[in-house]
Design a protein around this motif. Structure first.
Motif, PDB file in Angstrom:
ATOM      1  N   HIS A   1     -35.819  15.975   2.968  1.00 21.38           N
ATOM      2  CA  HIS A   1     -36.198  15.925   1.678  1.00 21.38           C
ATOM      3  C   HIS A   1     -35.646  17.058   0.586  1.00 21.38           C
ATOM      4  O   HIS A   1     -35.472  17.806   1.115  1.00 21.38           O
ATOM      5  N   VAL A   2     -35.529  16.542  -0.727  1.00 21.55           N
ATOM      6  CA  VAL A   2     -35.302  17.714  -1.752  1.00 21.55           C
ATOM      7  C   VAL A   2     -36.154  18.752  -1.318  1.00 21.55           C
ATOM      8  O   VAL A   2     -37.382  18.804  -1.525  1.00 21.55           O
ATOM      9  N   GLY A   3     -35.516  19.987  -1.423  1.00 19.27           N
ATOM     10  CA  GLY A   3     -36.108  21.133  -1.214  1.00 19.27           C
ATOM     11  C   GLY A   3     -36.287  21.876   0.177  1.00 19.27           C
ATOM     12  O   GLY A   3     -36.637  23.012   0.373  1.00 19.27           O
ATOM     13  N   SER A   4     -36.002  20.792   1.134  1.00 22.35           N
ATOM     14  CA  SER A   4     -36.206  21.338   2.517  1.00 22.35           C
ATOM     15  C   SER A   4     -34.697  21.923   2.998  1.00 22.35           C
ATOM     16  O   SER A   4     -33.884  21.475   2.530  1.00 22.35           O
ATOM     17  N   ILE A   5     -34.851  22.601   4.004  1.00 23.56           N
ATOM     18  CA  ILE A   5     -33.514  23.119   4.746  1.00 23.56           C
ATOM     19  C   ILE A   5     -32.999  22.100   5.468  1.00 23.56           C
ATOM     20  O   ILE A   5     -33.710  21.075   6.240  1.00 23.56           O
ATOM     21  N   ALA A   6     -31.554  21.555   5.043  1.00 24.40           N
ATOM     22  CA  ALA A   6     -31.091  20.617   5.886  1.00 24.40           C
ATOM     23  C   ALA A   6     -30.858  20.867   7.428  1.00 24.40           C
ATOM     24  O   ALA A   6     -30.408  22.133   7.877  1.00 24.40           O
ATOM     25  N   PRO A   7     -31.016  19.907   8.044  1.00 22.47           N
ATOM     26  CA  PRO A   7     -31.026  20.188   9.566  1.00 22.47           C
ATOM     27  C   PRO A   7     -29.557  20.363   9.917  1.00 22.47           C
ATOM     28  O   PRO A   7     -28.612  20.074   9.415  1.00 22.47           O
ATOM     29  N   GLU A   8     -29.321  21.493  11.201  1.00 19.28           N
ATOM     30  CA  GLU A   8     -28.232  21.665  11.592  1.00 19.28           C
ATOM     31  C   GLU A   8     -27.200  20.476  12.229  1.00 19.28           C
ATOM     32  O   GLU A   8     -28.121  19.610  12.491  1.00 19.28           O
ATOM     33  N   LEU A   9     -25.992  20.676  11.965  1.00 18.87           N
ATOM     34  CA  LEU A   9     -25.369  19.377  12.678  1.00 18.87           C
ATOM     35  C   LEU A   9     -24.265  20.336  13.746  1.00 18.87           C
ATOM     36  O   LEU A   9     -23.676  21.381  12.960  1.00 18.87           O
ATOM     37  N   THR A  10     -24.145  20.054  14.701  1.00 22.40           N
ATOM     38  CA  THR A  10     -22.936  20.571  15.494  1.00 22.40           C
ATOM     39  C   THR A  10     -22.210  19.403  16.162  1.00 22.40           C
ATOM     40  O   THR A  10     -22.742  18.848  17.164  1.00 22.40           O
ATOM     41  N   LEU A  11     -21.083  18.824  15.601  1.00 23.21           N
ATOM     42  CA  LEU A  11     -20.283  17.881  16.301  1.00 23.21           C
ATOM     43  C   LEU A  11     -18.880  18.303  16.417  1.00 23.21           C
ATOM     44  O   LEU A  11     -18.139  19.142  15.678  1.00 23.21           O
ATOM     45  N   PRO A  12     -17.840  17.378  17.251  1.00 16.66           N
ATOM     46  CA  PRO A  12     -16.849  17.706  16.962  1.00 16.66           C
ATOM     47  C   PRO A  12     -15.693  17.238  15.940  1.00 16.66           C
ATOM     48  O   PRO A  12     -16.172  16.191  15.334  1.00 16.66           O
TER      49      PRO A  12
END
Length: 384
Positions: free
Chosen positions: A247-258
């Motif tokens: 949500h707005v204000g939270s740290i964005a989840p990490e993404l690790t993709l090709p």
């Protein structure tokens, strides 16, 4: 969190979040409360009434009892454990319905189709309060929809946001004060839809003033009022899951993709920049229609510490690469080619595309779901 349409007979927009899916029948043990129904003006196609669980407890939707409607009357029986049920008329999966809470051994429900499908309750204080809450929410939802649909009123969106805050205030009051754990849990379940930007947007109850912290405080207060109630406990678990939605204000989840070359790309490698994480797919017409707006924004702001990462829900590499080329998407593109089973869906918990989140240089979410001119306007606002 449970989400779906919760309307009666007026064709309301989505005004609640109780799941109604494929129904299963259930042979009850110990039927200990009775629902008596009185109907007027119903179409001849409505011949049966069904007592159906609401799903508020997180369990599968079940048909508990059914009865033939004779001369406008019927009788159904259900279990003793206090819960919210629907009395469905004609079709157990849809159509007119009435809500009932089994806080009494006998409840009488009356509906007059000639009066818009409104219903009255006798014998059950909790059922009557639920009816009042539901009608209040429906009226607010009608107002929000009318304002957002009125293209002649430039102030409509602002007015709609004011009324949306009123909706959440109404729900908060019910959660804090209603003496029934069932009615209060229904209000909490509805309130929690605001934690999911995508679902709230579809329901037309999205507002920047929504607070996940308030949701958590309301849930904790409800648990303190009803520490041993099973439905409240189930709602606590649902709220915990809803609170985890980005949500707005939270740290964005990490993404690790090709990426398109098969090399691993990690979202956090762009820390220090404003980043638009854009979720799309080659097979998604609305995404392809939105791509020109994203291209325009990229070309306008790419030299102002701004980057875009496209995250595709494609299944095949060929169509994905072709769409990137055809739509001139000249920024980093990543995908695990797993369709809706993508790790990105699990991490960001969105339910539809196109979908995007705008991040600040520290990785906090600044905005969600920026489309069309809104994307350019937001970038003008935040970029140095």
């Amino acid at each position: 969190m449970l989400r779906t349409a919760f309307s009666r007979t007026k064709g309301a927009a989505i005004v609640g979040c109780l799941a109604l899916g494929l129904l299963a029948s259930c042979k009850q043990k110990g039927k200990e409360f009775t629902v008596k129904g009185e109907l007027k003006g119903m179409p001849i196609t409505i011949r049966k009434a069904y007592l159906v669980t609401s799903g508020l407890d997180g369990k599968p939707i079940l048909i508990l009892d059914s009865a033939i409607i004779k001369e406008g009357k019927f009788q159904l029986q259900g279990p003793k454990d206090e819960d919210l049920f629907r009395v469905m008329l004609g079709d157990p999966n849809g159509g007119p319905w009435m809500g009932v809470v089994n806080d009494a051994k006998e409840v009488t429900l009356s509906m007059d189709a000639n009066k818009g499908g409104d219903y009255t309750v006798k014998g059950s204080p909790a059922s009557d309060r639920f009816r009042t809450v539901l009608e209040s929410l429906q009226e607010i939802m009608f107002q929000i929809h009318a304002l957002k649909s009125d293209s002649t009123d430039p102030a409509g969106p602002v007015k709609a946001d004011v009324i949306t805050r009123q909706l959440y205030d109404t729900l908060a009051g019910v959660i804090r004060t209603d003496p029934s754990p069932v009615v209060a849990s229904f209000a909490l379940n509805f309130y929690a839809i605001g934690a999911d930007h995508d679902a709230a947007e579809q329901s037309e109850i999205n507002t920047s003033s929504y607070s996940v912290d308030t949701l958590n405080a309301l849930a904790q207060g409800l648990q303190q009022r009803f520490p041993k109630d099973a439905i409240v406990s189930g709602q606590m678990a649902a709220v915990g899951k809803a609170s985890g939605i980005p949500h707005v204000g939270s740290i964005a989840p990490e993404l690790t993709l090709p990426d398109t070359a098969g090399k691993t790309f990690t979202l956090s490698s762009l820390r220090g920049k404003f980043v638009l994480v854009d979720f799309w797919a080659s097979w998604c017409p609305p995404c392809r229609a939105e791509n020109p707006n994203v291209v325009k924004a990229y070309n306008q702001f790419k030299n102002k510490n701004f980057a875009i990462v496209g995250v595709s829900l494609d299944q095949e590499k060929g169509p994905w690469l072709k769409a990137i080329h055809d739509d001139h998407l000249d920024w980093t593109q990543i995908s695990d080619l797993q369709f809706w089973q993508s790790k990105a869906v699990d991490a960001y918990q969105f339910t539809g595309i196109p979908y995007n989140v705008l991040l600040d240089p520290q990785g906090h979410i600044l905005a969600i779901g920026l489309r069309g001119d809104d994307l350019e306007a937001k970038l003008r606002e935040v970029l140095p």
